[in-house]
Design an enzyme around this catalytic site. Structure first.
Site, short mmCIF file in Angstrom:
data_model
loop_
_atom_site.label_atom_id
_atom_site.label_comp_id
_atom_site.label_asym_id
_atom_site.label_seq_id
_atom_site.Cartn_x
_atom_site.Cartn_y
_atom_site.Cartn_z
N SER A 41 -42.86 26.55 -15.96
CA SER A 41 -42.40 26.43 -17.34
C SER A 41 -42.77 27.64 -18.19
CB SER A 41 -43.03 25.16 -17.95
OG SER A 41 -42.65 25.04 -19.30
N GLU A 72 -37.30 21.45 -17.26
CA GLU A 72 -36.11 20.72 -16.78
C GLU A 72 -36.27 20.16 -15.37
OE1 GLU A 72 -34.17 19.89 -18.90
OE2 GLU A 72 -33.97 21.48 -20.41
N HIS A 91 -30.22 26.73 -13.38
CA HIS A 91 -29.91 26.42 -14.78
C HIS A 91 -29.92 27.73 -15.56
CE1 HIS A 91 -29.88 25.08 -18.78
NE2 HIS A 91 -31.18 25.15 -18.98
#
Ligand SMILES: [Zn+2]
Length: 218
Positions: A41, A72, A91
């Site tokens: 993250s 996510e 993503h």
């Protein structure tokens, strides 16, 4: 190359190819054992090293890595649970795709041969939900359905899936190219002639069965 190293390289590629900015976006790969390797993250892709990659089971139990995994993570795991054939999830936050994500619009699949061949059956925009929420994961899985290889997340970005990371990057590049073509068509007040469903099906069958070189000569 080790999966962790592959993910570190993929992070640099994501940034270098303009598929995201700063620390946004995230990447995961599922291995043969069903373990999911995911980027950490909020870490800078330029300084990320293999030890920063987090490895977890499909039910989110961390088996390796000290970093906090991508915000996510639930979205990635949700896609793997819904689509067992998928081995990589990318993503991205690319500009032209985000134009349509911000408008909450779908992108028509039949704009060009590349999108018709590589993106599955639809390019829908998933309903808005907060980043990192379970709701966003659910909306994304719903927008991908059974056959789409890409979807947009409203006001957020895109999700690209494939059986491996190489394929997911191909989907990401084709998606952004398709979004840019669609944007430009609309910017000059034009319209496009959609490729027929019959021809889309014919191209997808051809790509699945006959495109490229036979496996034994590669
Ligand atoms: Zn994001």
């Amino acid at each position: 190359m080790d999966i962790r190293e592959t993910l570190v390289e993929a992070g640099k590629r994501l940034l270098g190819e303009g598929l995201t900015v700063e620390t946004w976006g995230n990447i995961s790969v599922k291995d043969d054992q069903g373990l999911v390797y995911i980027t950490p993250s909020g870490m800078d892709y330029e300084t990320c090293v293999p030890d920063d990659i987090v490895v977890m089971t499909m039910d989110k139990k961390i088996v390796s890595g000290k970093r906090r995994p991508s915000i996510e993570t639930d979205l990635h795991l949700g896609v793997y649970r819904a689509r067992p054939e998928i081995g990589a999830v990318l993503h991205t936050h690319p500009i032209y795709s985000n134009v349509f994500a911000a408008m909450g619009e779908s992108i028509p699949l039949g704009i060009c041969d590349e999108s018709a061949q590589a993106l599955g059956d639809t390019i829908k925009t998933a309903d808005y939900a907060l980043p990192g929420s379970l709701e966003l994961a659910e909306n994304c899985v719903k927008a991908l359905g059974n056959r789409a290889n890409a979807c947009l997340l409203q006001s957020h970005g895109a999700v690209c899936v494939a059986k491996d990371l190489k394929g997911a990057f191909k989907v990401a590049k084709v998606l952004e190219m398709t979004a840019e073509i669609y944007y430009r068509i609309r910017a000059i007040g034009g319209s496009f002639i959609p490729i027929s469903a019959e021809n889309i099906k014919a191209m997808q069958s051809y790509v699945a069965e006959s495109y490229g070189q036979p496996k034994d000569v590669l």
